[in-house]
Design an enzyme around this catalytic site. Structure first.
Site, mmCIF file in Angstrom:
data_model
loop_
_atom_site.group_PDB
_atom_site.id
_atom_site.type_symbol
_atom_site.label_atom_id
_atom_site.label_comp_id
_atom_site.label_asym_id
_atom_site.label_seq_id
_atom_site.Cartn_x
_atom_site.Cartn_y
_atom_site.Cartn_z
ATOM 1 N N ASN A 97 0.853 -1.190 0.000
ATOM 2 C CA ASN A 97 0.000 0.000 0.000
ATOM 3 C C ASN A 97 0.887 1.238 0.000
ATOM 4 O O ASN A 97 1.987 1.223 0.558
ATOM 5 C CB ASN A 97 -0.862 0.006 1.272
ATOM 6 C CG ASN A 97 -1.788 1.200 1.350
ATOM 7 O OD1 ASN A 97 -2.480 1.533 0.389
ATOM 8 N ND2 ASN A 97 -1.818 1.868 2.501
ATOM 9 N N SER A 113 4.630 6.806 2.579
ATOM 10 C CA SER A 113 5.270 5.527 2.909
ATOM 11 C C SER A 113 4.710 4.429 2.013
ATOM 12 O O SER A 113 3.505 4.410 1.731
ATOM 13 C CB SER A 113 4.966 5.134 4.364
ATOM 14 O OG SER A 113 5.325 6.161 5.271
ATOM 15 N N ASP A 145 -2.760 0.270 8.025
ATOM 16 C CA ASP A 145 -1.631 1.184 7.829
ATOM 17 C C ASP A 145 -0.483 0.875 8.799
ATOM 18 O O ASP A 145 0.358 1.742 9.075
ATOM 19 C CB ASP A 145 -2.058 2.661 7.991
ATOM 20 C CG ASP A 145 -3.080 3.080 6.937
ATOM 21 O OD1 ASP A 145 -3.053 2.516 5.832
ATOM 22 O OD2 ASP A 145 -3.904 3.963 7.237
ATOM 23 N N HIS A 179 0.759 5.057 1.419
ATOM 24 C CA HIS A 179 -0.008 5.843 2.387
ATOM 25 C C HIS A 179 0.614 7.234 2.493
ATOM 26 O O HIS A 179 1.843 7.354 2.613
ATOM 27 C CB HIS A 179 0.015 5.152 3.757
ATOM 28 C CG HIS A 179 -0.755 5.897 4.796
ATOM 29 N ND1 HIS A 179 -2.137 5.858 4.859
ATOM 30 C CD2 HIS A 179 -0.352 6.735 5.777
ATOM 31 C CE1 HIS A 179 -2.541 6.641 5.854
ATOM 32 N NE2 HIS A 179 -1.480 7.182 6.423
HETATM 33 C C1 GRF Z 1 -2.504 8.972 -2.525
HETATM 34 O O1 GRF Z 1 -2.212 10.085 -1.741
HETATM 35 C C2 GRF Z 1 -2.171 7.691 -1.793
HETATM 36 O O2 GRF Z 1 -1.043 7.788 -0.974
HETATM 37 C C3 GRF Z 1 -3.390 7.503 -0.949
HETATM 38 O O3 GRF Z 1 -4.471 7.895 -1.766
HETATM 39 C C4 GRF Z 1 -4.005 8.838 -2.724
HETATM 40 C C5 GRF Z 1 -4.343 8.280 -4.069
HETATM 41 O O4 GRF Z 1 -4.046 9.167 -5.110
HETATM 42 N N1 GRF Z 1 -3.485 6.141 -0.448
HETATM 43 P P1 GRF Z 1 -4.165 8.694 -6.599
HETATM 44 O O5 GRF Z 1 -5.542 8.091 -6.772
HETATM 45 O O6 GRF Z 1 -3.089 7.678 -6.855
HETATM 46 O O7 GRF Z 1 -4.001 9.920 -7.433
#
Ligand code: GRF
Length: 224
Positions: free
Chosen positions: A114, A143, A152, A116
């Site tokens: 993932n 991260s 997370d 995050h």
């Molecule tokens: C990103 O900030 C990611 O870290 C979080 O959700 C957002 C997704 O953005 N989990 P995108 O859809 O990839 O533009």
């Protein structure tokens, strides 16, 4: 012991929204910067822009409707059956907004990651940019971590740090983080795809040694 990731893995991406991280992966595979193939993109939202990006790249794209399933587990089993049918051996959550049930996560242990938007373990959960501002931190970031049933909370492979600027709001700070997320995700996945990084127990091993702290994304886009 976690399952090994296949050489040149086929990656399934789970995404609920705009899909800029997905786009970074599509572009990296096309450019030869990521030694993997994309098996497909799966969403819990039929209107996710990520699905349009997948179709534009010629990738399988599917949305499953959570309301059509009796329980979270039921939905997750259907989702991961579709992921397996696509021939995926690695799963990347890139802006996937639904909680995953423990049995599914456990079945993919070591093969599900993932991204995050915070320097974990700080600011797990949602609204991370606003919470970082409210806490007055000088540094924020993103991260990439292995997914475990602890939301997370799985072992972190790598992070990108960005300074908080005077006058930042959640949008400006979030944009600065997002810009770095794309390079971070590609670099971390490249380590996993090439077998250099793997999960063993609760630890991330890189080149055979347990990481004492997450790798950091440098200005040039490399991890150290
Ligand atoms: C990103 O900030 C990611 O870290 C979080 O959700 C957002 C997704 O953005 N989990 P995108 O859809 O990839 O533009």
């Amino acid at each position: 012991m976690a399952a090994q990731v296949a050489a040149r893995p086929r990656i399934a991406v789970l995404a609920s929204g705009r899909g800029t991280n997905l786009q970074a992966l599509i572009d990296a595979v096309a450019a030869g910067a990521l030694a993997a193939d994309l098996a497909g993109v799966f969403s819990d939202r039929a209107t996710a822009r990520a699905l349009d990006r997948a179709r534009a790249a010629g990738l399988p794209a599917a949305a499953l409707d959570p309301r059509a399933h009796a329980s979270r587990l039921d939905f997750d089993e259907a989702l991961f059956a579709a992921v397996a049918d696509a021939g995926a051996d690695l799963v990347v959550c890139a802006g996937y907004l639904r909680l995953l049930s423990a049995p599914v996560v456990e079945a993919w242990e070591g093969r599900i990651l993932n991204i995050h938007p915070s320097l974990l373990p700080a600011f797990k959960g949602l609204r991370t940019h606003q919470r970082a501002l409210d806490a007055g931190v000088a540094e924020h970031g993103a991260s990439v971590h292995y997914v475990t049933p602890d939301l997370d909370g799985g072992p972190v492979i790598a992070q990108a740090r960005v300074p908080v600027a005077p006058g930042d709001d959640a949008a400006t700070l979030g944009a600065r983080v997002l810009e770095r997320e794309h390079a971070l995700l590609v670099a971390a996945l490249q380590l996993v795809a090439t077998g250099r990084a793997r999960l063993q127990g609760d630890a991330v091993f890189v080149d055979g040694a347990a990481l004492a702290a997450p790798l950091q994304l440098g200005a040039g886009g490399g991890l150290a």
